[in-house]
Design a protein around this motif. Sequence first.
Motif, PDB file in Angstrom:
ATOM      1  N   ARG A  97       7.650 -18.003  29.253  1.00 39.28           N
ATOM      2  CA  ARG A  97       7.628 -19.098  28.279  1.00 39.28           C
ATOM      3  C   ARG A  97       8.645 -20.160  28.711  1.00 39.28           C
ATOM      4  O   ARG A  97       9.728 -19.828  29.194  1.00 39.28           O
ATOM      5  CB  ARG A  97       7.987 -18.597  26.882  1.00 39.28           C
ATOM      6  CG  ARG A  97       7.172 -17.424  26.422  1.00 39.28           C
ATOM      7  CD  ARG A  97       5.728 -17.785  26.118  1.00 39.28           C
ATOM      8  NE  ARG A  97       5.043 -16.545  25.748  1.00 39.28           N
ATOM      9  CZ  ARG A  97       3.914 -16.136  26.274  1.00 39.28           C
ATOM     10  NH1 ARG A  97       3.311 -16.863  27.172  1.00 39.28           N
ATOM     11  NH2 ARG A  97       3.361 -15.010  25.883  1.00 39.28           N
ATOM     12  N   ASP A  98       8.300 -21.416  28.511  1.00 33.82           N
ATOM     13  CA  ASP A  98       9.177 -22.481  29.008  1.00 33.82           C
ATOM     14  C   ASP A  98      10.536 -22.523  28.322  1.00 33.82           C
ATOM     15  O   ASP A  98      11.485 -23.070  28.866  1.00 33.82           O
ATOM     16  CB  ASP A  98       8.490 -23.843  28.955  1.00 33.82           C
ATOM     17  CG  ASP A  98       8.244 -24.367  27.553  1.00 33.82           C
ATOM     18  OD1 ASP A  98       8.400 -23.622  26.559  1.00 33.82           O
ATOM     19  OD2 ASP A  98       7.866 -25.551  27.442  1.00 33.82           O
ATOM     20  N   TYR A  99      10.679 -21.918  27.150  1.00 37.05           N
ATOM     21  CA  TYR A  99      11.981 -21.885  26.485  1.00 37.05           C
ATOM     22  C   TYR A  99      12.898 -20.800  27.048  1.00 37.05           C
ATOM     23  O   TYR A  99      14.084 -20.757  26.734  1.00 37.05           O
ATOM     24  CB  TYR A  99      11.829 -21.692  24.967  1.00 37.05           C
ATOM     25  CG  TYR A  99      11.112 -20.434  24.547  1.00 37.05           C
ATOM     26  CD1 TYR A  99      11.788 -19.222  24.448  1.00 37.05           C
ATOM     27  CD2 TYR A  99       9.756 -20.457  24.245  1.00 37.05           C
ATOM     28  CE1 TYR A  99      11.131 -18.063  24.070  1.00 37.05           C
ATOM     29  CE2 TYR A  99       9.095 -19.306  23.861  1.00 37.05           C
ATOM     30  CZ  TYR A  99       9.778 -18.112  23.775  1.00 37.05           C
ATOM     31  OH  TYR A  99       9.128 -16.965  23.397  1.00 37.05           O
TER      32      TYR A  99
ATOM     33  N   ARG B 134      -0.313 -25.580  28.782  1.00 36.59           N
ATOM     34  CA  ARG B 134       0.344 -26.397  27.772  1.00 36.59           C
ATOM     35  C   ARG B 134       0.094 -25.870  26.360  1.00 36.59           C
ATOM     36  O   ARG B 134      -1.011 -25.497  26.014  1.00 36.59           O
ATOM     37  CB  ARG B 134      -0.136 -27.842  27.877  1.00 36.59           C
ATOM     38  CG  ARG B 134       0.217 -28.448  29.228  1.00 36.59           C
ATOM     39  CD  ARG B 134      -0.268 -29.865  29.404  1.00 36.59           C
ATOM     40  NE  ARG B 134      -1.692 -29.963  29.166  1.00 36.59           N
ATOM     41  CZ  ARG B 134      -2.257 -30.940  28.459  1.00 36.59           C
ATOM     42  NH1 ARG B 134      -1.538 -31.903  27.934  1.00 36.59           N
ATOM     43  NH2 ARG B 134      -3.552 -30.970  28.293  1.00 36.59           N
ATOM     44  N   GLU B 135       1.158 -25.848  25.571  1.00 32.13           N
ATOM     45  CA  GLU B 135       1.120 -25.404  24.182  1.00 32.13           C
ATOM     46  C   GLU B 135       0.284 -24.134  24.027  1.00 32.13           C
ATOM     47  O   GLU B 135      -0.563 -24.014  23.163  1.00 32.13           O
ATOM     48  CB  GLU B 135       0.611 -26.523  23.274  1.00 32.13           C
ATOM     49  CG  GLU B 135       1.537 -27.713  23.250  1.00 32.13           C
ATOM     50  CD  GLU B 135       1.125 -28.791  22.272  1.00 32.13           C
ATOM     51  OE1 GLU B 135       0.184 -28.595  21.487  1.00 32.13           O
ATOM     52  OE2 GLU B 135       1.776 -29.859  22.298  1.00 32.13           O
TER      53      GLU B 135
ATOM     54  N   TYR C 274       2.576 -19.721  20.440  1.00 34.40           N
ATOM     55  CA  TYR C 274       3.184 -20.163  19.192  1.00 34.40           C
ATOM     56  C   TYR C 274       4.307 -19.213  18.797  1.00 34.40           C
ATOM     57  O   TYR C 274       4.101 -18.013  18.683  1.00 34.40           O
ATOM     58  CB  TYR C 274       2.124 -20.202  18.094  1.00 34.40           C
ATOM     59  CG  TYR C 274       2.593 -20.793  16.797  1.00 34.40           C
ATOM     60  CD1 TYR C 274       2.680 -22.170  16.623  1.00 34.40           C
ATOM     61  CD2 TYR C 274       2.949 -19.972  15.729  1.00 34.40           C
ATOM     62  CE1 TYR C 274       3.111 -22.716  15.427  1.00 34.40           C
ATOM     63  CE2 TYR C 274       3.380 -20.507  14.523  1.00 34.40           C
ATOM     64  CZ  TYR C 274       3.458 -21.878  14.387  1.00 34.40           C
ATOM     65  OH  TYR C 274       3.881 -22.418  13.205  1.00 34.40           O
TER      66      TYR C 274
ATOM     67  N   LYS D  64       6.547 -23.432  16.347  1.00 34.39           N
ATOM     68  CA  LYS D  64       6.084 -24.481  17.256  1.00 34.39           C
ATOM     69  C   LYS D  64       5.367 -23.880  18.468  1.00 34.39           C
ATOM     70  O   LYS D  64       5.515 -22.704  18.784  1.00 34.39           O
ATOM     71  CB  LYS D  64       7.236 -25.372  17.705  1.00 34.39           C
ATOM     72  CG  LYS D  64       8.310 -24.658  18.486  1.00 34.39           C
ATOM     73  CD  LYS D  64       9.438 -25.611  18.844  1.00 34.39           C
ATOM     74  CE  LYS D  64      10.508 -24.884  19.629  1.00 34.39           C
ATOM     75  NZ  LYS D  64      11.584 -25.742  20.017  1.00 34.39           N
ATOM     76  N   TYR D  65       4.603 -24.716  19.116  1.00 38.05           N
ATOM     77  CA  TYR D  65       3.898 -24.320  20.327  1.00 38.05           C
ATOM     78  C   TYR D  65       4.787 -24.555  21.534  1.00 38.05           C
ATOM     79  O   TYR D  65       5.572 -25.498  21.580  1.00 38.05           O
ATOM     80  CB  TYR D  65       2.597 -25.114  20.482  1.00 38.05           C
ATOM     81  CG  TYR D  65       1.550 -24.682  19.493  1.00 38.05           C
ATOM     82  CD1 TYR D  65       0.743 -23.581  19.767  1.00 38.05           C
ATOM     83  CD2 TYR D  65       1.385 -25.345  18.296  1.00 38.05           C
ATOM     84  CE1 TYR D  65      -0.207 -23.153  18.859  1.00 38.05           C
ATOM     85  CE2 TYR D  65       0.433 -24.932  17.375  1.00 38.05           C
ATOM     86  CZ  TYR D  65      -0.350 -23.838  17.663  1.00 38.05           C
ATOM     87  OH  TYR D  65      -1.279 -23.415  16.767  1.00 38.05           O
ATOM     88  N   THR D  66       4.646 -23.690  22.513  1.00 37.37           N
ATOM     89  CA  THR D  66       5.430 -23.791  23.744  1.00 37.37           C
ATOM     90  C   THR D  66       4.512 -23.558  24.939  1.00 37.37           C
ATOM     91  O   THR D  66       3.451 -22.947  24.812  1.00 37.37           O
ATOM     92  CB  THR D  66       6.588 -22.766  23.729  1.00 37.37           C
ATOM     93  OG1 THR D  66       7.389 -22.945  24.885  1.00 37.37           O
ATOM     94  CG2 THR D  66       6.079 -21.346  23.707  1.00 37.37           C
ATOM     95  N   ASP D  67       4.912 -24.065  26.073  1.00 39.84           N
ATOM     96  CA  ASP D  67       4.121 -23.894  27.296  1.00 39.84           C
ATOM     97  C   ASP D  67       4.376 -22.513  27.899  1.00 39.84           C
ATOM     98  O   ASP D  67       5.466 -21.951  27.769  1.00 39.84           O
ATOM     99  CB  ASP D  67       4.504 -24.938  28.350  1.00 39.84           C
ATOM    100  CG  ASP D  67       4.131 -26.360  27.963  1.00 39.84           C
ATOM    101  OD1 ASP D  67       3.459 -26.556  26.928  1.00 39.84           O
ATOM    102  OD2 ASP D  67       4.524 -27.283  28.695  1.00 39.84           O
ATOM    103  N   THR D  68       3.381 -22.013  28.602  1.00 35.70           N
ATOM    104  CA  THR D  68       3.524 -20.822  29.421  1.00 35.70           C
ATOM    105  C   THR D  68       3.553 -21.288  30.874  1.00 35.70           C
ATOM    106  O   THR D  68       2.663 -22.015  31.315  1.00 35.70           O
ATOM    107  CB  THR D  68       2.358 -19.843  29.202  1.00 35.70           C
ATOM    108  OG1 THR D  68       2.381 -19.409  27.841  1.00 35.70           O
ATOM    109  CG2 THR D  68       2.469 -18.636  30.117  1.00 35.70           C
TER     110      THR D  68
END
Length: 184
Positions: free
Chosen positions: A133-135, A155-156, A159, A163-167
């Motif tokens: 996950r990008d976070y 992209r997005e 969840y 919020k949605y996050t990128d993989t």
Amino acid sequence: MPRLFGESIVLREYRWEDLDGIRNWVNDSEVTQFLSGLFLYPHTLHQSENYLRMMIEQKSEARGFVIADKDTLEYIGQIDLIKVDWVTRKATLGIVIGRKELHGKGIGTEAIKLLLDFAFNQLNLNKVDLTVRDYNKRGIRCYEKCGFVEEGRLREDYYINGKYTDTVLMGCLKREFLLLNIKK
């Protein structure tokens, strides 16, 4: 499966006594927030026992190791090759450091480098990939340090926490890993 020795850790076989170590992190959101959606719901003792049994008996498509303290062989986490494809010579990496007090200490980096060396030089795989996950900034830095590069982004795609996050899709090729380790 052989044991793989590093400076401070050993990658060893799964054992029944690892159940307590697994149970210590499997329902801890601080650890599982960086893992797959499998950890959105609490895991029962029965689920953990079944997983461990599957790994011990090698009845899973995954092949892996427990990350253990080199001196005591005590469970720290686990690192697995998931979905090994012997035709295309690639696999997917999964890792968790289950003991939070050991996060950020370089154990993940050491474990990944040991596993990549095994995957490329013993199993003759050509590529190991993973998703992150990008976070998970610390995880991404660790993977890059080990030779992984970003290959794409969904992209997005996931969840979490409202919020949605990128993989992020990352991969490491055998030739890149060998070149990285020759330079050192």
